[in-house]
Design a protein around this motif. Structure first.
Motif, PDB file in Angstrom:
ATOM      1  N   ASN A  22       0.820  -1.211   0.000  1.00 62.52           N
ATOM      2  CA  ASN A  22       0.000   0.000   0.000  1.00 62.52           C
ATOM      3  C   ASN A  22       0.857   1.265   0.000  1.00 62.52           C
ATOM      4  OD1 ASN A  22       0.733  -1.079   2.616  1.00 62.52           O
ATOM      5  ND2 ASN A  22      -0.321   0.695   3.489  1.00 62.52           N
ATOM      6  N   GLU A  23       2.138   1.111   0.243  1.00 65.83           N
ATOM      7  CA  GLU A  23       2.987   2.299   0.348  1.00 65.83           C
ATOM      8  C   GLU A  23       3.486   2.715  -1.030  1.00 65.83           C
ATOM      9  OE1 GLU A  23       5.912   1.672   3.372  1.00 65.83           O
ATOM     10  OE2 GLU A  23       4.367   1.485   4.935  1.00 65.83           O
ATOM     11  N   ALA A  24       3.278   3.973  -1.324  1.00 64.33           N
ATOM     12  CA  ALA A  24       3.593   4.473  -2.661  1.00 64.33           C
ATOM     13  C   ALA A  24       4.825   5.352  -2.611  1.00 64.33           C
ATOM     14  CB  ALA A  24       2.410   5.261  -3.204  1.00 64.33           C
ATOM     15  N   LYS A  31       2.651   7.118 -12.856  1.00 67.33           N
ATOM     16  CA  LYS A  31       1.984   7.183 -11.550  1.00 67.33           C
ATOM     17  C   LYS A  31       0.488   7.412 -11.716  1.00 67.33           C
ATOM     18  CE  LYS A  31       0.737  11.551 -11.744  1.00 67.33           C
ATOM     19  NZ  LYS A  31      -0.463  12.232 -11.288  1.00 67.33           N
ATOM     20  N   PHE A  32      -0.229   7.110 -10.661  1.00 66.86           N
ATOM     21  CA  PHE A  32      -1.659   7.437 -10.619  1.00 66.86           C
ATOM     22  C   PHE A  32      -1.998   7.812  -9.192  1.00 66.86           C
ATOM     23  CE2 PHE A  32      -6.212   6.725 -10.389  1.00 66.86           C
ATOM     24  CZ  PHE A  32      -6.629   7.269 -11.589  1.00 66.86           C
ATOM     25  N   MET A  33      -2.553   9.011  -9.022  1.00 61.03           N
ATOM     26  CA  MET A  33      -2.856   9.487  -7.671  1.00 61.03           C
ATOM     27  C   MET A  33      -4.343   9.772  -7.560  1.00 61.03           C
ATOM     28  SD  MET A  33      -1.371  12.869  -5.741  1.00 61.03           S
ATOM     29  CE  MET A  33      -2.057  13.421  -4.171  1.00 61.03           C
ATOM     30  N   MET A  34      -4.972   9.138  -6.612  1.00 63.81           N
ATOM     31  CA  MET A  34      -6.395   9.443  -6.410  1.00 63.81           C
ATOM     32  C   MET A  34      -6.760   9.497  -4.942  1.00 63.81           C
ATOM     33  SD  MET A  34      -8.510   6.076  -7.623  1.00 63.81           S
ATOM     34  CE  MET A  34     -10.029   6.994  -7.497  1.00 63.81           C
ATOM     35  N   ILE A  35      -7.788  10.291  -4.658  1.00 64.49           N
ATOM     36  CA  ILE A  35      -8.246  10.452  -3.274  1.00 64.49           C
ATOM     37  C   ILE A  35      -9.770  10.440  -3.237  1.00 64.49           C
ATOM     38  CG2 ILE A  35      -6.302  11.911  -2.606  1.00 64.49           C
ATOM     39  CD1 ILE A  35      -8.407  14.288  -2.779  1.00 64.49           C
ATOM     40  N   PHE A  36     -10.301  10.205  -2.064  1.00 69.16           N
ATOM     41  CA  PHE A  36     -11.692  10.609  -1.846  1.00 69.16           C
ATOM     42  C   PHE A  36     -11.655  11.874  -1.005  1.00 69.16           C
ATOM     43  CE2 PHE A  36     -10.964   6.985   1.167  1.00 69.16           C
ATOM     44  CZ  PHE A  36     -10.970   7.679   2.356  1.00 69.16           C
ATOM     45  N   ALA A  37     -12.633  12.723  -1.179  1.00 63.72           N
ATOM     46  CA  ALA A  37     -12.693  13.935  -0.373  1.00 63.72           C
ATOM     47  C   ALA A  37     -12.751  13.501   1.086  1.00 63.72           C
ATOM     48  CB  ALA A  37     -13.936  14.740  -0.739  1.00 63.72           C
ATOM     49  N   TYR A  38     -11.757  13.921   1.876  1.00 69.28           N
ATOM     50  CA  TYR A  38     -11.689  13.409   3.245  1.00 69.28           C
ATOM     51  C   TYR A  38     -12.924  13.795   4.039  1.00 69.28           C
ATOM     52  CZ  TYR A  38      -9.293  18.008   3.824  1.00 69.28           C
ATOM     53  OH  TYR A  38      -8.932  19.323   3.784  1.00 69.28           O
ATOM     54  N   ASN A  69       1.989   3.057 -10.739  1.00 68.99           N
ATOM     55  CA  ASN A  69       2.422   3.278  -9.366  1.00 68.99           C
ATOM     56  C   ASN A  69       1.326   4.142  -8.733  1.00 68.99           C
ATOM     57  OD1 ASN A  69       3.852   3.526  -7.030  1.00 68.99           O
ATOM     58  ND2 ASN A  69       5.403   4.934  -7.852  1.00 68.99           N
ATOM     59  N   VAL A  70       0.558   3.540  -7.854  1.00 72.28           N
ATOM     60  CA  VAL A  70      -0.661   4.206  -7.381  1.00 72.28           C
ATOM     61  C   VAL A  70      -0.458   4.813  -6.002  1.00 72.28           C
ATOM     62  CG1 VAL A  70      -3.041   3.827  -6.656  1.00 72.28           C
ATOM     63  CG2 VAL A  70      -2.179   2.708  -8.713  1.00 72.28           C
ATOM     64  N   MET A  71      -0.831   6.069  -5.869  1.00 70.00           N
ATOM     65  CA  MET A  71      -0.862   6.682  -4.543  1.00 70.00           C
ATOM     66  C   MET A  71      -2.309   6.939  -4.148  1.00 70.00           C
ATOM     67  SD  MET A  71      -0.148  10.179  -2.729  1.00 70.00           S
ATOM     68  CE  MET A  71       1.330  10.851  -3.418  1.00 70.00           C
ATOM     69  N   PHE A  72      -2.675   6.350  -3.023  1.00 72.28           N
ATOM     70  CA  PHE A  72      -4.021   6.520  -2.485  1.00 72.28           C
ATOM     71  C   PHE A  72      -3.858   6.932  -1.020  1.00 72.28           C
ATOM     72  CE2 PHE A  72      -7.771   3.658  -0.880  1.00 72.28           C
ATOM     73  CZ  PHE A  72      -8.454   4.766  -0.443  1.00 72.28           C
ATOM     74  N   PRO A  73      -3.834   8.238  -0.765  1.00 69.46           N
ATOM     75  CA  PRO A  73      -3.666   8.713   0.599  1.00 69.46           C
ATOM     76  C   PRO A  73      -5.024   8.998   1.249  1.00 69.46           C
ATOM     77  CG  PRO A  73      -3.346  10.518  -0.927  1.00 69.46           C
ATOM     78  CD  PRO A  73      -3.820   9.338  -1.743  1.00 69.46           C
ATOM     79  N   VAL A  74      -5.050   8.980   2.553  1.00 71.00           N
ATOM     80  CA  VAL A  74      -6.287   9.335   3.257  1.00 71.00           C
ATOM     81  C   VAL A  74      -5.998  10.396   4.318  1.00 71.00           C
ATOM     82  CG1 VAL A  74      -7.462   7.132   2.935  1.00 71.00           C
ATOM     83  CG2 VAL A  74      -5.981   7.465   4.916  1.00 71.00           C
ATOM     84  N   GLY A  75      -7.042  11.063   4.730  1.00 66.58           N
ATOM     85  CA  GLY A  75      -6.902  12.082   5.764  1.00 66.58           C
ATOM     86  C   GLY A  75      -8.263  12.395   6.350  1.00 66.58           C
ATOM     87  N   LEU A 587      -3.064  15.639  -9.324  1.00 68.62           N
ATOM     88  CA  LEU A 587      -3.996  14.619  -8.862  1.00 68.62           C
ATOM     89  C   LEU A 587      -4.754  14.082 -10.073  1.00 68.62           C
ATOM     90  CD1 LEU A 587      -5.351  13.373  -6.282  1.00 68.62           C
ATOM     91  CD2 LEU A 587      -7.091  15.125  -6.551  1.00 68.62           C
ATOM     92  N   ASP A 588      -4.851  12.750 -10.158  1.00 68.71           N
ATOM     93  CA  ASP A 588      -5.546  12.176 -11.307  1.00 68.71           C
ATOM     94  C   ASP A 588      -7.052  12.082 -11.100  1.00 68.71           C
ATOM     95  OD1 ASP A 588      -3.368  11.288 -13.251  1.00 68.71           O
ATOM     96  OD2 ASP A 588      -2.607  10.645 -11.305  1.00 68.71           O
ATOM     97  N   LEU A 589      -7.449  11.792  -9.876  1.00 72.96           N
ATOM     98  CA  LEU A 589      -8.894  11.680  -9.668  1.00 72.96           C
ATOM     99  C   LEU A 589      -9.252  12.056  -8.239  1.00 72.96           C
ATOM    100  CD1 LEU A 589     -11.292  10.816 -11.442  1.00 72.96           C
ATOM    101  CD2 LEU A 589     -11.154   8.559 -10.422  1.00 72.96           C
ATOM    102  N   ASN A 590     -10.273  12.883  -8.131  1.00 72.40           N
ATOM    103  CA  ASN A 590     -10.796  13.284  -6.837  1.00 72.40           C
ATOM    104  C   ASN A 590     -12.240  12.813  -6.780  1.00 72.40           C
ATOM    105  OD1 ASN A 590     -11.620  14.539  -4.485  1.00 72.40           O
ATOM    106  ND2 ASN A 590     -11.105  16.624  -5.150  1.00 72.40           N
ATOM    107  N   LEU A 591     -12.540  11.936  -5.847  1.00 73.14           N
ATOM    108  CA  LEU A 591     -13.885  11.390  -5.766  1.00 73.14           C
ATOM    109  C   LEU A 591     -14.598  11.959  -4.551  1.00 73.14           C
ATOM    110  CD1 LEU A 591     -15.043   7.792  -6.282  1.00 73.14           C
ATOM    111  CD2 LEU A 591     -15.458   8.822  -4.062  1.00 73.14           C
ATOM    112  N   GLY A 592     -15.831  12.379  -4.758  1.00 77.68           N
ATOM    113  CA  GLY A 592     -16.589  12.907  -3.629  1.00 77.68           C
ATOM    114  C   GLY A 592     -18.082  12.767  -3.857  1.00 77.68           C
ATOM    115  N   GLY A 593     -18.831  12.860  -2.792  1.00 75.60           N
ATOM    116  CA  GLY A 593     -20.287  12.741  -2.862  1.00 75.60           C
ATOM    117  C   GLY A 593     -20.918  13.906  -3.608  1.00 75.60           C
ATOM    118  N   LYS A 594     -22.151  13.726  -3.995  1.00 74.38           N
ATOM    119  CA  LYS A 594     -22.807  14.722  -4.845  1.00 74.38           C
ATOM    120  C   LYS A 594     -22.954  16.081  -4.165  1.00 74.38           C
ATOM    121  CE  LYS A 594     -27.423  13.023  -3.677  1.00 74.38           C
ATOM    122  NZ  LYS A 594     -28.715  12.567  -4.178  1.00 74.38           N
TER     123      LYS A 594
END
Length: 960
Positions: A22-24, A31-38, A69-75, A587-594
């Motif tokens: 899991n460590e990027a 690379k590919f970097m994606m997050i969900f809106a914390y 090479n995927v980075m998926f960080p959380v906060g 950032l490649d993708l930012n995912l968040g609720g509507k």
RNA sequence: GCGAGGGUAGCCAAGCCUGGUCAAAGGCGACAGACUCAAGAUCUGUUCCUGCAGAGGUUCGCCGGUUCAAAUCCGGCCCUUCGCACCA
């Protein structure tokens, strides 16, 4: 193979994290970097939140398997007063809060800690990471964890605001915002995070219109300042004791509740006495604009809690006024009691001011008539008011009585007249809430004036234009939002970005009395994850995160050597950090609720555009919809939702993850339903059993048609999934992998498929396809079938072109079509078959078909051309009676076919040979004798001469 | 008010952008059959209407239009959900 989900989850999570997959870290892969809106730290989350979170893990696992090479960080986002109010409630031993915490698994001995907001944040940070994200097996890089109230994050935010200031995007002006008289600013929203009631309240802007009455100024609060031309009188509530308030050289009259609220909006109000409503009735006052003297009349509908408690009367357009006026005019006794001039009262007539299509000159009079309203306080008045207001405001225009505003649309006239009156000191503004709002602390919430409020100027035309242009190049899903986001960016305007009071957050760098508010400190943050490991391992300290440092690593400004010298960091480290930033960002993708569509995403986009160089602007946005309960949105504050660890235990993490991915398109709400979850649980069970069973098949028997079919289908499935995943279509991945493929397996077995080598290849592909969505069980199966290493690190399968066999697929479709037809015949005739005879097409029809296909290719296919071509063929001509009819059917049918179908028809396929080979299978399926003949076989058995109806790809059938 | 989405068979839900392979995937549920002492699981079939031969009829919110052809494109209407700024 383990079967208990909890054991499987524990086993593989341990291995993943031990192997640190899991460590990027930066390397030479793309690379590919994606997050969900914390998420905000407001308490326990529920199963609904995991929907979007798990999408990110699904997608990032998929991208990892595609070689990125995927980075998926959380906060977490702890800014605001959520943690503070939670701590306060725990300290106050609030029973609801305590039981809520305990119910969700908070240990009792922890409660004492939770009276401290900082500990609340740390407590929930731990809950989110361990009980939610790790529990779900996320391959997030825990080393990069960030929380908005940690000091280094604050340094980053302060830098961001300095950049906004440099860009001229911070502006200052007065502002009116909801605030508790005790706790300071609060948010008013339906989830009622800050408040205990009134979540649906809106801020209402009243125009205060001044009516001179001797040395007093009567204040009428109105939503419709444009109606002053229709004024006929003034309303006073005889039961109310009004207050006199000095403001400059005027003495204002208003109700006491009004003064209590207005104090927070105007600085120099001084109460100097009171005056009874009855004392005012019968006096006259001067209407602004017209200068008319109008009479103060009694009306009990004037609520001291609404506006100023004084009302100006426009009976032509306000139903309340018209009803009240008639009541006064009819009640002579009352007029005498108040010493009113009866004739003057009776002489009052409404004055028409607005022309509205479909209405007469006096809409209020009209609607009161129509709805049969005769008394003030009639509940129907609410509706009447709504209708008249809506129609008049949007469709009406000012009539000839309205001076220079004549002919203007009402909505335009309103703003002009309001502004004109304010400028002429004939009016002022007053803000109020549309309903009662009470703070969590129990004190009322009012609208409070803030003189020197800072705003981020999202209306800035340059940043807006650049953001819109960039959004066009972004990968924004769903497409509806891609289209709509431009409108949102246009509509986005100045946004108050700092606040005062007891709040967690970062100090505003230009004035420490302010704290940066919750949405403004969560816009540029994904870039913080590129440096957060250095923060978390202690090699980068808060005090070293200077403006120069950030300017260098994020913007490439300055010189590493200088930065190193000034901060005391190693130059090598400074350079390494900068290289990391340049590698990972954008950032490649930012995912968040509507809910983020009109708040977070536009701000996210515009901050990037305003501050960072173009090559670091974000590449993608993915919006997901909610999981709702039957009662409505599952809400943090209202409870009732399934806690996450409980659900994980009950159904298994993989079943939940599959449920989220498959239940519906991400762009639609779904209803949480426990029964449906059970189906996904058993689906996974069944798949595991299938894999176990098929992996036990013996090695390498001869390759048969059904084996070719299985491999060909598998390739098609993989292609579909890979194609879909270009648009992050997890639902296709789920549907193909967990439903289509098992159905193919069933058919394979039913058809007697038993080739161990083929199955080994198929299972190897299939299990890898399961790895993104149900990673734990996929690992377990991967181990069972002897896969190499961890499936999480395997390559996602690709379709092998050599496996493609159109012929095998055509053959099985042909067989299934035949079985459908036989079943249909059996159903209709209710025969229990003793014998089924099948006749494949005669060769002249096959020949005609290939002629027709030839003509279709050249675009000449028409019934006459085909007939002519066919008749010129000697073999076909022998069947001259049937041929023309067949030609017509063929031509009509073929022009409708899609390209794909036509190309399938063009493939050579020996129907008779295939039929002969599957006769035993059919015989077993139908439990009777099955024989196949060519329609031309003179020696065939054909009691009803069915053979003549046989067509290419559509054999004739006889059942008895 | 401003803005956006949705209405598909008993239910959930694909399809709609790129019209024809659509009586419309898949999943639930229901019914029937196989297996079983039985139940469950599993497998098979059916599940809009009609039909004793693989067919026909009527469907994708409603009305109208475009087209040889419409669930799919266009216009209007009805219903419904959601977002709208200091809540992330």
């Amino acid at each position: 193979m383990l079967t208990n989900p909890t054991e499987i989850e524990a086993k593989w999570q341990e291995r993943w994290y031990a192997a640190k997959i899991n460590e990027a870290d930066r390397d030479d892969r793309k690379k590919f970097m994606m997050i969900f809106a914390y998420p905000g730290v407001t308490g326990y989350l529920h199963v609904g939140h995991m929907r979007g979170f798990s999408y990110v893990d699904d997608m990032s696992r998929y991208m990892r398997m595609q070689g990125y090479n995927v980075m998926f960080p959380v906060g977490t986002h702890a800014t605001g007063n959520g943690p503070i109010s939670l701590a306060k409630r725990v300290a106050a031993k609030d029973e609801n809060m305590i039981s809520y915490l305990l119910r969700n698994g908070c240990p009792e001995k922890k409660l004492e800690d939770l009276t401290d907001p900082v500990k609340v944040v740390e407590f929930f940070n731990d809950v989110y990471v361990r009980q939610y994200w790790r529990r779900f097996g996320f391959l997030a890089d825990w080393r990069r964890f960030a929380c908005t109230v940690h000091e280094p994050y604050g340094k980053f935010i302060q830098w961001q605001f300095r950049k906004l200031m440099d860009a001229g995007l911070l502006i200052q002006k007065p502002y009116f915002a909801p605030a508790c008289i005790n706790c300071g600013p609060v948010a008013i929203d339906a989830s009622e995070t800050d408040i205990s009631c009134g979540g649906n309240a809106e801020t209402t802007e009243y125009t205060l219109i001044k009516f001179k009455c001797g040395d007093l100024t009567l204040l009428a609060a109105t939503l419709r300042p444009e109606t002053v031309f229709g004024l006929t009188n003034f309303w006073i509530n005889p039961e109310v004791e009004y207050v006199k308030v000095v403001n400059g050289d005027e003495i204002w009259v208003m109700s006491r509740p009004c003064l209590d609220k207005m104090k927070y909006q105007k600085d120099k109000l001084k109460e100097v006495g009171s005056i009874a409503g009855t004392e005012l009735i019968g006096r006259t006052c001067i209407a602004p604009f017209t200068g008319n003297e109008i009479l103060c009349l009694p009306a009990t509908f004037c609520d001291p809690n609404v506006g100023t408690g004084l009302v100006m009367s426009v009976p032509s357009d306000a139903p309340d006024d018209w009803v009240a006026l008639r009541m006064v005019q009819e009640d002579e006794e009352q007029c005498r009691r108040y010493g009113l001039d009866l004739d003057a009262v009776k002489a009052i007539r409404p004055i028409a001011i607005i022309e509205t299509k479909g209405w007469g000159p006096m809409p209020a009079v009209e609607i009161v008539e129509r709805m049969g309203i005769t008394r003030s306080g009639d509940p129907k008045l609410v509706e009447a008011k709504k209708i008249v207001y809506k129609e008049g405001f949007h469709a009406g225009k000012m009539n000839a009585n309205c001076g220079k505003y004549s002919n203007l649309p009402v909505d335009k006239a309103k703003d002009m007249m309001k502004d004109d009156m304010i400028r002429a000191n004939e009016a002022d503004l007053f803000f109020d809430l549309s309903e009662k709002v009470v703070c969590r602390c129990g004190e009322p919430v009012v609208i409070k004036k803030v003189d020197d409020q800072w705003f981020i100027d999202y209306a800035n035309p340059e940043v807006t234009a650049k953001s819109k242009a960039h959004a066009k190049r972004m990968n924004i899903m769903p497409n509806e939002y891609f289209v709509n986001v431009h409108g949102v960016l246009d509509w986005f305007r100045e946004r108050a970005c700092v606040r005062q009071g007891n709040w967690l957050g970062t100090r505003f760098p230009f004035d420490e009395k302010w704290i940066i508010e919750a949405i403004s400190d969560s816009t540029l943050y994904p870039i913080f994850y590129t440096i957060s490991p250095y923060v978390n391992d202690g090699s980068l300290k808060a005090e070293q995160m200077t403006t120069e440092f950030f300017d260098y690593v994020f913007l490439g400004q300055g010189v590493a050597e200088h930065v190193a010298k000034r901060t005391g960091l190693d130059e090598e480290l400074v350079q390494r950090i900068k290289q990391d930033v340049d590698y990972w960002y954008p950032l490649d993708l930012n995912l968040g609720g509507k809910e983020h569509m009109t708040v977070h995403f536009p701000a996210f986009l515009m901050n990037h555009v305003a501050i960072l160089p173009e090559e670091k602007w974000p590449q993608g946005i993915f919006v997901n919809w909610y999981v709702i309960s039957k009662a409505g949105k599952i809400s943090k504050s209202k409870g009732g939702a399934q806690p996450i660890p409980g659900a994980a235990e009950k159904y298994g993490v993989d079943a939940l993850r599959l449920y989220y991915a498959h239940i519906a398109s991400p762009f639609a709400d779904v209803e949480w339903d426990e029964d449906i979850l059970e189906n996904y649980v058993s689906k996974i069970d069944r798949i595991m059993r299938t894999v176990e069973e098929l992996s036990a098949l013996a090695e390498s028997e001869a390759m048969e048609g059904i084996d070719l079919w299985m491999l060909s289908r598998m390739g098609g499935h993989v292609s579909n999934v890979v194609e879909g995943m270009k648009g992050y279509d997890l639902r296709t991945l789920a549907n193909v992998t967990y439903f289509d493929i098992p159905n193919d397996m069933k058919w394979y077995l039913r058809r007697g498929g038993s080739n161990g080598a083929v199955m080994a290849k198929v299972l190897n592909m299939w299990v890898r396809m399961m790895a993104p969505i149900t990673p734990h069980v996929a690992e377990e199966m991967w181990e069972h079938i002897g896969g190499n290493g961890l499936v999480a690190q395997a390559k996602f399968p690709t379709a092998d072109p050599a496996d493609r066999s159109l012929e095998a697929e055509i053959a099985e479709d042909y067989l299934r079509g035949l079985m459908d037809d036989v079943n249909e015949i059996l159903k209709v005739t209710k025969i229990t078959p003793k014998r089924v005879l099948v006749y494949t097409t005669s060769s002249w029809k096959a020949k005609a078909m290939s002629m027709a296909l030839g003509l279709l290719r050249t675009g000449e296919l028409k019934t006459p051309t085909l007939t002519k071509a066919m008749m010129s063929d000697a073999d076909i001509k022998k069947h001259g009676k049937e041929a023309p009819d067949f030609a017509r059917k063929l031509a009509e049918d073929l022009v409708k076919r899609s390209k794909d179908e036509v190309s399938r028809l063009e493939v050579q396929f020996d129907e008779l040979a295939f039929m002969s080979s599957v006769a035993p299978f059919l015989s077993k399926e139908l439990n009777c004798e099955v024989q196949a003949f060519s329609a031309e076989d003179a020696a065939r058995t054909d009691p009803q001469n069915k053979a003549r109806t046989a067509q290419p790809r559509r054999p004739a059938i006889f059942v008895e």
